[in-house]
Design an enzyme around this catalytic site. Structure first.
Site, PDB file in Angstrom:
ATOM      1  N   ASN A  56      13.723  -4.722   0.726  1.00 13.85           N
ATOM      2  CA  ASN A  56      13.968  -3.601   1.633  1.00 13.85           C
ATOM      3  C   ASN A  56      14.746  -4.122   2.843  1.00 13.85           C
ATOM      4  O   ASN A  56      14.196  -4.845   3.667  1.00 13.85           O
ATOM      5  CB  ASN A  56      12.623  -3.005   2.051  1.00 13.85           C
ATOM      6  CG  ASN A  56      12.778  -1.818   2.989  1.00 13.85           C
ATOM      7  OD1 ASN A  56      13.848  -1.574   3.530  1.00 13.85           O
ATOM      8  ND2 ASN A  56      11.696  -1.081   3.175  1.00 13.85           N
ATOM      9  N   CYS A 114      14.259   2.496   8.653  1.00 15.51           N
ATOM     10  CA  CYS A 114      14.824   2.558   7.290  1.00 15.51           C
ATOM     11  C   CYS A 114      15.681   3.805   7.062  1.00 15.51           C
ATOM     12  O   CYS A 114      16.477   3.843   6.123  1.00 15.51           O
ATOM     13  CB  CYS A 114      13.716   2.491   6.248  1.00 15.51           C
ATOM     14  SG  CYS A 114      12.816   0.933   6.289  1.00 15.51           S
ATOM     15  N   HIS A 131      17.225   5.003  -0.393  1.00 13.76           N
ATOM     16  CA  HIS A 131      16.721   3.841   0.348  1.00 13.76           C
ATOM     17  C   HIS A 131      15.950   2.970  -0.639  1.00 13.76           C
ATOM     18  O   HIS A 131      15.191   3.464  -1.469  1.00 13.76           O
ATOM     19  CB  HIS A 131      15.816   4.311   1.478  1.00 13.76           C
ATOM     20  CG  HIS A 131      15.070   3.198   2.139  1.00 13.76           C
ATOM     21  ND1 HIS A 131      15.695   2.054   2.571  1.00 13.76           N
ATOM     22  CD2 HIS A 131      13.748   3.050   2.427  1.00 13.76           C
ATOM     23  CE1 HIS A 131      14.794   1.244   3.102  1.00 13.76           C
ATOM     24  NE2 HIS A 131      13.609   1.823   3.019  1.00 13.76           N
TER      25      HIS A 131
HETATM   26  N1  ACO Z   1       0.459 -10.424  -3.590  1.00 14.50           N
HETATM   27  C1  ACO Z   1      -0.701 -10.353  -4.293  1.00 14.50           C
HETATM   28  N2  ACO Z   1      -1.649  -9.444  -4.035  1.00 14.50           N
HETATM   29  C2  ACO Z   1      -1.434  -8.574  -3.018  1.00 14.50           C
HETATM   30  C3  ACO Z   1      -0.272  -8.611  -2.254  1.00 14.50           C
HETATM   31  C4  ACO Z   1       0.697  -9.576  -2.571  1.00 14.50           C
HETATM   32  N3  ACO Z   1       1.876  -9.687  -1.904  1.00 14.50           N
HETATM   33  N4  ACO Z   1      -0.320  -7.629  -1.334  1.00 14.50           N
HETATM   34  C5  ACO Z   1      -1.496  -7.005  -1.519  1.00 14.50           C
HETATM   35  N5  ACO Z   1      -2.172  -7.578  -2.518  1.00 14.50           N
HETATM   36  C6  ACO Z   1      -3.480  -7.208  -3.079  1.00 14.50           C
HETATM   37  C7  ACO Z   1      -4.318  -6.435  -2.111  1.00 14.50           C
HETATM   38  O1  ACO Z   1      -5.018  -7.302  -1.228  1.00 14.50           O
HETATM   39  C8  ACO Z   1      -5.230  -5.685  -3.049  1.00 14.50           C
HETATM   40  O2  ACO Z   1      -6.243  -6.559  -3.454  1.00 14.50           O
HETATM   41  P1  ACO Z   1      -7.767  -6.019  -3.647  1.00 14.50           P
HETATM   42  O3  ACO Z   1      -7.673  -4.979  -4.746  1.00 14.50           O
HETATM   43  O4  ACO Z   1      -8.494  -7.240  -4.040  1.00 14.50           O
HETATM   44  O5  ACO Z   1      -8.168  -5.439  -2.327  1.00 14.50           O
HETATM   45  C9  ACO Z   1      -4.362  -5.409  -4.263  1.00 14.50           C
HETATM   46  O6  ACO Z   1      -3.266  -6.329  -4.185  1.00 14.50           O
HETATM   47  C10 ACO Z   1      -3.802  -4.001  -4.329  1.00 14.50           C
HETATM   48  O7  ACO Z   1      -3.286  -3.667  -3.062  1.00 14.50           O
HETATM   49  P2  ACO Z   1      -2.693  -2.239  -2.777  1.00 14.50           P
HETATM   50  O8  ACO Z   1      -2.315  -2.148  -1.315  1.00 14.50           O
HETATM   51  O9  ACO Z   1      -3.593  -1.204  -3.352  1.00 14.50           O
HETATM   52  O10 ACO Z   1      -1.354  -2.299  -3.652  1.00 14.50           O
HETATM   53  P3  ACO Z   1      -0.323  -1.147  -3.920  1.00 14.50           P
HETATM   54  O11 ACO Z   1      -0.220  -0.905  -5.364  1.00 14.50           O
HETATM   55  O12 ACO Z   1      -0.540   0.017  -3.014  1.00 14.50           O
HETATM   56  O13 ACO Z   1       1.036  -1.852  -3.493  1.00 14.50           O
HETATM   57  C11 ACO Z   1       2.596  -1.923  -1.699  1.00 14.50           C
HETATM   58  C12 ACO Z   1       1.211  -2.281  -2.164  1.00 14.50           C
HETATM   59  C13 ACO Z   1       3.610  -2.620  -2.582  1.00 14.50           C
HETATM   60  C14 ACO Z   1       2.780  -2.380  -0.259  1.00 14.50           C
HETATM   61  C15 ACO Z   1       2.793  -0.401  -1.819  1.00 14.50           C
HETATM   62  O14 ACO Z   1       1.747   0.282  -1.197  1.00 14.50           O
HETATM   63  C16 ACO Z   1       4.096   0.039  -1.195  1.00 14.50           C
HETATM   64  O15 ACO Z   1       5.154  -0.306  -1.659  1.00 14.50           O
HETATM   65  N6  ACO Z   1       4.033   0.891  -0.164  1.00 14.50           N
HETATM   66  C17 ACO Z   1       5.231   1.345   0.502  1.00 14.50           C
HETATM   67  C18 ACO Z   1       5.588   0.350   1.537  1.00 14.50           C
HETATM   68  C19 ACO Z   1       7.024   0.349   1.889  1.00 14.50           C
HETATM   69  O16 ACO Z   1       7.890   0.605   1.103  1.00 14.50           O
HETATM   70  N7  ACO Z   1       7.287   0.016   3.132  1.00 14.50           N
HETATM   71  C20 ACO Z   1       8.610  -0.186   3.587  1.00 14.50           C
HETATM   72  C21 ACO Z   1       8.948   0.600   4.764  1.00 14.50           C
HETATM   73  S1  ACO Z   1       8.845   2.333   4.516  1.00 14.50           S
HETATM   74  C22 ACO Z   1      10.002   2.672   3.469  1.00 14.50           C
HETATM   75  O17 ACO Z   1      10.939   1.916   3.405  1.00 14.50           O
HETATM   76  C23 ACO Z   1       9.912   3.863   2.632  1.00 14.50           C
END
Ligand code: ACO
Length: 323
Positions: free
Chosen positions: A280, A115, A250
């Site tokens: 993304n 990224c 980004h």
């Molecule tokens: N739909 C519905 N529910 C979901 C989904 C989904 N797609 N994905 C996860 N959940 C659930 C989980 O299972 C969890 O359930 P639980 O509480 O029963 O265990 C709940 O939602 C919360 O999950 P979290 O992982 O705590 O959610 P969070 O608020 O952290 O959001 C996310 C997750 C969106 C992935 C976030 O952590 C994020 O954006 N991280 C950065 C990732 C990223 O940007 N990566 C790209 C590459 S790196 C970069 O570009 C910077």
């Protein structure tokens, strides 16, 4: 006189197929509401058929060339940032070189910083210009990360989309106008490589693998590292956040973008945000946002632009540009 790189044109390509959050909810246990609230993404483009990394990169490059009134023969080198090359080798950049009609003029190669790829490519190409090794460089970010998704893993498959965008750098004598690429800063820290990776590769499994991610750790690292990158760029150039006309970050998650803007005390109106439509798109994300804001007239000559990214590796960095 010293040379400066001016970005003289941009171009972009997005695949024909659009997948909305509601479409995704038919594939995996998720919902439009969850994806919007947690990420800000509404839809993404999915590459299909002939829409390979080099195909998308060529389309973006041709648009940039047309916008600049140039042909492939005017380009001295291509730096293509991608984590999803058409083939393990040769570099997809050489296919683009052929497609745009450069013949045997100049050189073309890929670089891989996921990224952060566009910032890395911009930095490398800028160094070719500043050192006098090229007059015009094509810098492209092109990625098909959806090819690396496990469509059964809702924690990753909702986040990514495909696309490409390109910029042309041109050497200009530093005439004191202050325009051009003012600085680039690159960083990496390999100890965090397992926070975001594919569980495959040519020299390990012989497969391309699927994306694995520790979402919350990546989120925290992204806010910290991108904020650090911004501060570093500003301090190096003796600027403050109030000097920035446009932050072009980004596009991974709206909450990450808002957190970085908040740390900078930068109003969100000064941030170019496109991720709702693209998701993304990895190395394509910054130049896609840049292209949109240039085309719709938001970015104007002499505006001060700050670009920043973080990606797998971990890699991160920034570029400060006076347009
Ligand atoms: N739909 C519905 N529910 C979901 C989904 C989904 N797609 N994905 C996860 N959940 C659930 C989980 O299972 C969890 O359930 P639980 O509480 O029963 O265990 C709940 O939602 C919360 O999950 P979290 O992982 O705590 O959610 P969070 O608020 O952290 O959001 C996310 C997750 C969106 C992935 C976030 O952590 C994020 O954006 N991280 C950065 C990732 C990223 O940007 N990566 C790209 C590459 S790196 C970069 O570009 C910077």
């Amino acid at each position: 006189m010293n040379k400066k790189s001016h970005i003289i044109a941009t171009g972009a390509y997005l695949p024909q197929k659009i997948m909305t959050n509601n479409d995704l909810a038919k594939v995996v246990d998720t919902s439009d509401e969850w994806i919007r609230q947690r990420t800000g993404i509404i839809s993404r483009h999915i590459a299909e058929g002939e829409e390979t990394t080099s195909y998308m990169a060529t389309k973006a490059a041709m648009q940039a060339l047309n916008n600049a009134g140039l042909t492939g023969r005017d380009i001295d080198g291509i730096v293509l940032a991608t984590a999803t090359p058409d083939m393990t080798f040769p570099a997809s950049a050489t296919t683009v070189q052929d497609n745009i009609g450069m013949g045997d003029h100049g050189f073309a190669f890929d670089i891989q910083a996921v990224c952060s790829g566009f910032i890395y490519a911009l930095s490398v190409a800028n160094n070719f210009i500043v050192s006098g090794q090229g007059k015009r460089m094509l810098v492209i970010g092109s990625d098909c990360l959806t090819k690396l998704l496990d469509w059964g893993d809702r924690t990753t498959c909702v986040l990514f989309g495909d696309g490409a965008a390109a910029v042309i750098l041109e050497a200009h004598e530093d005439d004191g106008s202050g325009r051009g690429i003012l600085s680039t800063h690159l960083h990496s820290e390999g100890k965090h490589c397992k926070l975001l990776y594919t569980d495959g590769g040519a020299s390990s499994t012989g497969t391309i693998g699927h994306i694995k991610m520790a979402g919350q750790d990546i989120f925290r690292q992204a806010v910290t590292r991108m904020s650090q990158a911004v501060v570093e760029a500003l301090e190096t150039n003796h600027c403050s956040a109030t000097d920035i006309d446009w932050l072009v970050p980004h596009q991974a998650n709206i909450r990450i973008i808002e957190s970085v803007a908040k740390k900078l005390k930068l109003p969100i109106e000064k941030v170019v945000v496109t991720l709702s439509k693209h998701g993304n798109t990895s190395a394509a994300s910054i130049p896609l946002a840049l292209h949109e804001a240039v085309e719709d007239g938001r970015i104007k000559q002499n505006d001060l632009l700050l670009m920043e990214a973080m990606g797998g590796g971990l890699t991160w960095g920034s570029a400060l540009v006076r347009w």
